[in-house]
Design a protein around this motif. Structure first.
Motif, PDB file in Angstrom:
ATOM      1  N   SER A   1       0.707  -1.035   0.111  1.00  0.00           N
ATOM      2  CA  SER A   1      -0.021  -0.068   0.012  1.00  0.00           C
ATOM      3  C   SER A   1       0.850   1.198  -0.066  1.00  0.00           C
ATOM      4  N   PHE A   2       2.124   1.069   0.376  1.00  0.00           N
ATOM      5  CA  PHE A   2       3.050   2.369   0.253  1.00  0.00           C
ATOM      6  C   PHE A   2       3.317   2.785  -1.221  1.00  0.00           C
ATOM      7  N   GLY A   3       3.167   1.715  -1.889  1.00  0.00           N
ATOM      8  CA  GLY A   3       3.533   2.097  -3.385  1.00  0.00           C
ATOM      9  C   GLY A   3       2.213   2.510  -3.977  1.00  0.00           C
ATOM     10  N   SER A   4       0.993   2.358  -3.476  1.00  0.00           N
ATOM     11  CA  SER A   4      -0.266   2.918  -3.986  1.00  0.00           C
ATOM     12  C   SER A   4      -0.223   4.360  -3.321  1.00  0.00           C
ATOM     13  N   ALA A   5       0.293   4.620  -2.326  1.00  0.00           N
ATOM     14  CA  ALA A   5       0.309   6.046  -1.859  1.00  0.00           C
ATOM     15  C   ALA A   5       1.294   7.050  -2.744  1.00  0.00           C
TER      16      ALA A   5
ATOM     17  N   VAL B   1      10.214   3.087  -1.058  1.00  0.00           N
ATOM     18  CA  VAL B   1       9.026   2.657  -2.116  1.00  0.00           C
ATOM     19  C   VAL B   1       9.646   3.659  -3.299  1.00  0.00           C
ATOM     20  N   ARG B   2       9.976   2.850  -4.526  1.00  0.00           N
ATOM     21  CA  ARG B   2      10.128   3.562  -5.851  1.00  0.00           C
ATOM     22  C   ARG B   2       9.131   3.123  -6.852  1.00  0.00           C
ATOM     23  N   ILE B   3       8.756   4.067  -7.572  1.00  0.00           N
ATOM     24  CA  ILE B   3       7.638   3.859  -8.570  1.00  0.00           C
ATOM     25  C   ILE B   3       8.414   4.310  -9.862  1.00  0.00           C
ATOM     26  N   THR B   4       8.500   3.692 -10.836  1.00  0.00           N
ATOM     27  CA  THR B   4       9.252   4.062 -12.230  1.00  0.00           C
ATOM     28  C   THR B   4       8.091   3.870 -13.391  1.00  0.00           C
ATOM     29  N   VAL B   5       7.952   4.956 -14.111  1.00  0.00           N
ATOM     30  CA  VAL B   5       7.057   4.848 -15.633  1.00  0.00           C
ATOM     31  C   VAL B   5       7.885   3.744 -16.553  1.00  0.00           C
ATOM     32  N   ILE B   6       7.106   2.752 -17.098  1.00  0.00           N
ATOM     33  CA  ILE B   6       8.040   1.880 -17.854  1.00  0.00           C
ATOM     34  C   ILE B   6       7.343   1.927 -19.141  1.00  0.00           C
ATOM     35  N   SER B   7       6.285   2.226 -19.195  1.00  0.00           N
ATOM     36  CA  SER B   7       5.558   2.463 -20.551  1.00  0.00           C
ATOM     37  C   SER B   7       4.380   3.287 -20.496  1.00  0.00           C
ATOM     38  N   VAL B   8       3.922   4.063 -21.530  1.00  0.00           N
ATOM     39  CA  VAL B   8       2.978   5.194 -21.573  1.00  0.00           C
ATOM     40  C   VAL B   8       2.031   4.635 -23.017  1.00  0.00           C
TER      41      VAL B   8
END
Length: 153
Positions: A72-76, A108-115
């Motif tokens: 859920s920390f990623g969801s944040a 937590v790290r969130i990275t855009v991998i495709s759009v």
């Protein structure tokens, strides 16, 4: 190449502002209170999370946080930083690698991998670490607003 970003001034990035490689980080401290509140919210009262006497007899040799609490920390991050306000989860894969305990800081790290411009969806690589060790990972698919709502007033 990773480009670390902060929350957009409007509260959320729109589809045209997102690029592969954009990333956002957040660190969350795991406390007794967070675990208790998550148990209440999720109705998951597994004693491995809440009862030290029980948990000490398991393979983990003590209490561990709910895996989905850490997730859920990623969801944040997704809901408040990248992409931010207005983004909606479509799906999420998750792999849990190491336990998280009371007192741990989860990075937590969130990275855009495709759009995908046609579907207004982005794929996000989601990772969590404690003391530099990967505790979880997965990929989220998130729908992103195409435009901002006009300000009232």
């Amino acid at each position: 190449m990773v480009e670390l970003v902060t929350a957009h001034p409007s509260g959320g990035y729109i589809l045209d502002e997102l690029r592969v490689g954009m990333a956002a980080d957040k660190t969350v401290h795991v406390t007794e209170e967070r675990i208790r509140l998550f148990a209440e919210a999720s109705d998951d009262f597994n004693p491995v999370h809440l009862d030290e006497a029980f948990a000490s007899k398991t393979a983990y040799r003590g209490r561990i946080a709910h895996g989905l609490l850490s997730a859920s920390f990623g969801s944040a991050v997704v809901g408040t930083i990248l992409p931010g306000a207005g983004s909606i989860y479509i799906s999420q894969t998750l792999g849990f690698h190491l336990p998280v305990r009371i007192g741990d800081d989860v990075d937590v790290r969130i990275t855009v991998i495709s759009v995908d411009q046609d579907s207004a969806r982005v794929e996000l690589n989601c990772e969590g670490f404690v003391a530099g060790k990967k505790i979880m990972d997965g990929v989220a698919v998130v729908r992103v607003p195409r435009r901002r709502r006009p300000q009232k007033g």
